[in-house]
Design a protein around this motif. Structure first.
Motif, PDB file in Angstrom:
ATOM      1  N   GLY A 197       0.827  -1.203   0.000  1.00 57.43           N
ATOM      2  CA  GLY A 197       0.000   0.000   0.000  1.00 57.43           C
ATOM      3  C   GLY A 197       0.852   1.239   0.000  1.00 57.43           C
ATOM      4  N   GLU A 198       1.651   1.402   1.027  1.00 56.46           N
ATOM      5  CA  GLU A 198       2.677   2.426   1.109  1.00 56.46           C
ATOM      6  C   GLU A 198       3.905   1.800   1.752  1.00 56.46           C
ATOM      7  OE1 GLU A 198       1.119   5.729   3.324  1.00 56.46           O
ATOM      8  OE2 GLU A 198       0.280   6.690   1.545  1.00 56.46           O
ATOM      9  N   ALA A 199       5.043   2.415   1.544  1.00 56.00           N
ATOM     10  CA  ALA A 199       6.275   1.963   2.199  1.00 56.00           C
ATOM     11  C   ALA A 199       7.047   3.177   2.682  1.00 56.00           C
ATOM     12  CB  ALA A 199       7.133   1.139   1.239  1.00 56.00           C
ATOM     13  N   ALA A 200       7.759   3.012   3.783  1.00 54.73           N
ATOM     14  CA  ALA A 200       8.625   4.065   4.306  1.00 54.73           C
ATOM     15  C   ALA A 200       9.989   3.971   3.640  1.00 54.73           C
ATOM     16  CB  ALA A 200       8.761   3.926   5.815  1.00 54.73           C
ATOM     17  N   HIS A 201      10.499   5.106   3.194  1.00 52.95           N
ATOM     18  CA  HIS A 201      11.842   5.176   2.620  1.00 52.95           C
ATOM     19  C   HIS A 201      12.611   6.255   3.373  1.00 52.95           C
ATOM     20  CE1 HIS A 201      11.141   2.546  -0.906  1.00 52.95           C
ATOM     21  NE2 HIS A 201       9.890   2.953  -0.737  1.00 52.95           N
ATOM     22  N   ALA A 202      13.807   5.892   3.847  1.00 54.77           N
ATOM     23  CA  ALA A 202      14.601   6.795   4.683  1.00 54.77           C
ATOM     24  C   ALA A 202      15.792   7.340   3.913  1.00 54.77           C
ATOM     25  CB  ALA A 202      15.078   6.063   5.931  1.00 54.77           C
ATOM     26  N   PHE A 203      16.114   8.595   4.198  1.00 56.69           N
ATOM     27  CA  PHE A 203      17.320   9.246   3.676  1.00 56.69           C
ATOM     28  C   PHE A 203      18.112   9.767   4.869  1.00 56.69           C
ATOM     29  CE2 PHE A 203      14.317   9.256   0.265  1.00 56.69           C
ATOM     30  CZ  PHE A 203      15.070   9.105  -0.890  1.00 56.69           C
ATOM     31  N   VAL A 204      19.384   9.433   4.919  1.00 59.14           N
ATOM     32  CA  VAL A 204      20.214   9.858   6.051  1.00 59.14           C
ATOM     33  C   VAL A 204      21.455  10.571   5.547  1.00 59.14           C
ATOM     34  CG1 VAL A 204      19.391   7.973   7.524  1.00 59.14           C
ATOM     35  CG2 VAL A 204      21.486   7.668   6.181  1.00 59.14           C
ATOM     36  N   VAL A 205      21.883  11.556   6.320  1.00 58.43           N
ATOM     37  CA  VAL A 205      23.149  12.245   6.093  1.00 58.43           C
ATOM     38  C   VAL A 205      24.128  11.730   7.137  1.00 58.43           C
ATOM     39  CG1 VAL A 205      24.326  14.478   6.045  1.00 58.43           C
ATOM     40  CG2 VAL A 205      21.975  14.277   5.177  1.00 58.43           C
ATOM     41  N   ALA A 206      25.320  11.311   6.702  1.00 60.18           N
ATOM     42  CA  ALA A 206      26.279  10.683   7.603  1.00 60.18           C
ATOM     43  C   ALA A 206      26.846  11.667   8.614  1.00 60.18           C
ATOM     44  CB  ALA A 206      27.422  10.064   6.797  1.00 60.18           C
ATOM     45  N   ALA A 207      27.090  11.178   9.814  1.00 58.85           N
ATOM     46  CA  ALA A 207      27.839  11.950  10.807  1.00 58.85           C
ATOM     47  C   ALA A 207      29.284  12.069  10.333  1.00 58.85           C
ATOM     48  CB  ALA A 207      27.766  11.259  12.157  1.00 58.85           C
ATOM     49  N   PRO A 208      29.979  13.132  10.731  1.00 57.24           N
ATOM     50  CA  PRO A 208      31.357  13.330  10.260  1.00 57.24           C
ATOM     51  C   PRO A 208      32.233  12.101  10.503  1.00 57.24           C
ATOM     52  CG  PRO A 208      30.580  15.272  11.410  1.00 57.24           C
ATOM     53  CD  PRO A 208      29.532  14.221  11.604  1.00 57.24           C
TER      54      PRO A 208
END
Length: 482
Positions: free
Chosen positions: A418-429
């Motif tokens: 039906g729907e799905a969660a998609h994540a985007f992350v920015v890396a820690a230094p």
């Protein structure tokens, strides 16, 4: 009439008729009434009194439903316990519960367990409803993706309204055989189960997981519920195989809106038995869209239908004022069967219950004929397999990981869920985030249902003109396969 008196009366009227077909078992209405009376006697002997909370942690069985009705007959509060809850969520669901009725190996320190068996069912007591209209008779918990499950609490008078809604309004034969599967902690499943019994029908519980669409003709099903992903999978089958659905009278698809093109295909391949329903755990069914509505008003294929009898719908602006037809705003609804509030959460209750109306937290518009069109959500959620998961808690789990600096989660349509969660992350230094470890962290904190379908590491997140992260651009990245 005190709840569940009408259900008990319906069992008494035709004691020899089959109420439940459970695999090879046939359980007659008189036998189900006897089960309810034995649970009433056993629970009373165990010390359950009016006002107590009693968890129902059973499989989908006649005994499980009879136990719930017996709890409510005693004037106690039945609390649905969904299988597979993380320990912290389970503790929240059982907060204030005096005992748990189970047919399995359920156990939790400090919680009294009453196992279904000869001891609990040894005696019989004529079931006489004891609940007062203003008392709470049922609490159904949400997925818990907000960090803790929300308990949607119904009063006994609201539970009685669900029976009134069905009386005399269900076409003859529609509920002759209703397919029950999944879990008894699902409000929509249980309410349709009860509608079937009130209509004099048989509740059919398959021996295993239902194999749609073949299960429908094989078990001679006339009414069933499906989620949007299940409907899409049914259409995949119907495009290549002939499946006889001629005896089906009501196939209700719910959980999230159906893509208009696929809904039109569903009407063509399945027929007039298919209808789209829109509702919430807090309110029950609100609107329904039938094939006949679309035949008369083709543009309504993009809507979720017209309000049900007894339901009022308003679309309001940010100041709480009703807006004209065609203007979008937040959808407010009013129904006698609406919930009383969230268990133990007065602040959330006050924010959703407003002067007798329920804020759905969905964005939509009404047209001049009264059809409701959903255009967005006031709350940031993803609906996976008809279960709501809030994106905020998923983002917080990801952002708290030592390898992550920022995290954003978006909901994207998905043919399987039906729907799905998609994540985007920015890396820690200095870090290289591992998507597998991040998904494991979400599962440990919020449960498997909240785990993103994908985790993408990006150098930066696109920003909208408002200066906020552009989630629309992120969704576009998923759609394009970036």
């Amino acid at each position: 009439m005190a709840f569940p008196q009408e259900l008990l009366d319906s069992l008494r009227r035709a004691p020899e008729d089959v109420a439940f077909e459970h695999g090879e078992r046939r359980v007659r209405r008189g036998e189900v009434l006897d089960l309810v009376g034995r649970f009433v006697a056993g629970l009373r002997a165990a010390g359950v009194r009016a006002g107590d909370g009693v968890g129902i942690a059973t499989g989908v069985t006649p005994e499980g439903w009879a136990a719930q009705v017996a709890v409510q007959t005693l004037g106690a509060r039945a609390v649905g316990v969904r299988e597979g809850l993380p320990a912290a969520h389970l503790a929240a669901v059982l907060d204030g519960v005096a005992a748990v009725v189970t047919d399995g190996s359920f156990q939790l320190p400090g919680v009294r367990v009453l196992r279904i068996g000869a001891e609990l069912l040894a005696e019989y007591e004529e079931p006489v409803p004891c609940g007062r209209p203003e008392d709470l008779g049922w609490v159904v918990f949400t997925s818990g993706s907000t960090g803790a499950p929300k308990g949607v609490a119904y009063r006994f008078d609201a539970l009685g309204e669900f029976g009134i809604e069905q009386r005399g309004k269900t076409p003859e034969g529609e509920y002759r055989r209703f397919l029950l599967f999944g879990t008894l902690s699902s409000a929509v499943m249980v309410l349709h189960l009860q509608a079937c019994l009130l209509a004099g029908g048989t509740v059919v519980i398959p021996a295993g997981a239902p194999d749609f669409p073949w299960v429908l003709p094989r078990l001679d099903i006339t009414a069933a519920l499906v989620t949007v992903p299940r409907l899409y999978r049914m259409l995949d089958v119907l495009r290549r195989e002939q499946v006889d659905l001629s005896r089906l009278r009501a196939l209700t698809v719910a959980g999230s809106p159906v893509e208009p093109g696929l809904l039109a295909e569903g009407f063509e391949r399945i027929g007039s038995s298919l209808r789209q329903g829109y509702g919430q755990t807090e309110t029950g069914k609100l609107t329904v869209l039938y094939r006949g509505d679309v035949a008369e008003h083709p543009e309504a294929i993009a809507s979720v239908g017209l309000p049900c009898d007894g339901v009022s719908v308003e679309v309001r602006d940010a100041a709480g004022r009703a807006v004209p037809a065609g203007v979008s705003g937040e959808v407010f609804v009013r129904a006698a069967r609406a919930f009383a509030g969230y268990w133990g959460d007065s602040a959330s209750s006050r924010s959703v219950l407003v002067d007798g109306w329920v804020r759905t937290q969905d964005i939509g518009r009404l047209d001049e004929r009264g059809f409701l069109y959903l255009t967005g959500r006031a709350r940031d959620v993803v609906i996976v397999n008809a279960v709501i998961h809030y994106t905020g808690p998923i983002e917080r789990v990801l952002a708290s990981h030592r390898e992550v600096d920022q995290a954003y989660v978006v909901a994207v349509p998905d043919e399987r869920t039906g729907e799905a969660a998609h994540a985007f992350v920015v890396a820690a230094p200095g870090c290289v985030p591992d998507p597998v470890r991040l998904r494991e962290a979400v599962a440990a904190e919020l449960g498997e249902g909240a785990v993103p379908a994908s985790v993408t590491v990006v150098g930066e997140v696109p920003v909208a003109e408002s200066g906020k992260p552009d989630k629309g651009a992120l969704r576009g990245m998923v759609v394009r396969g970036a």
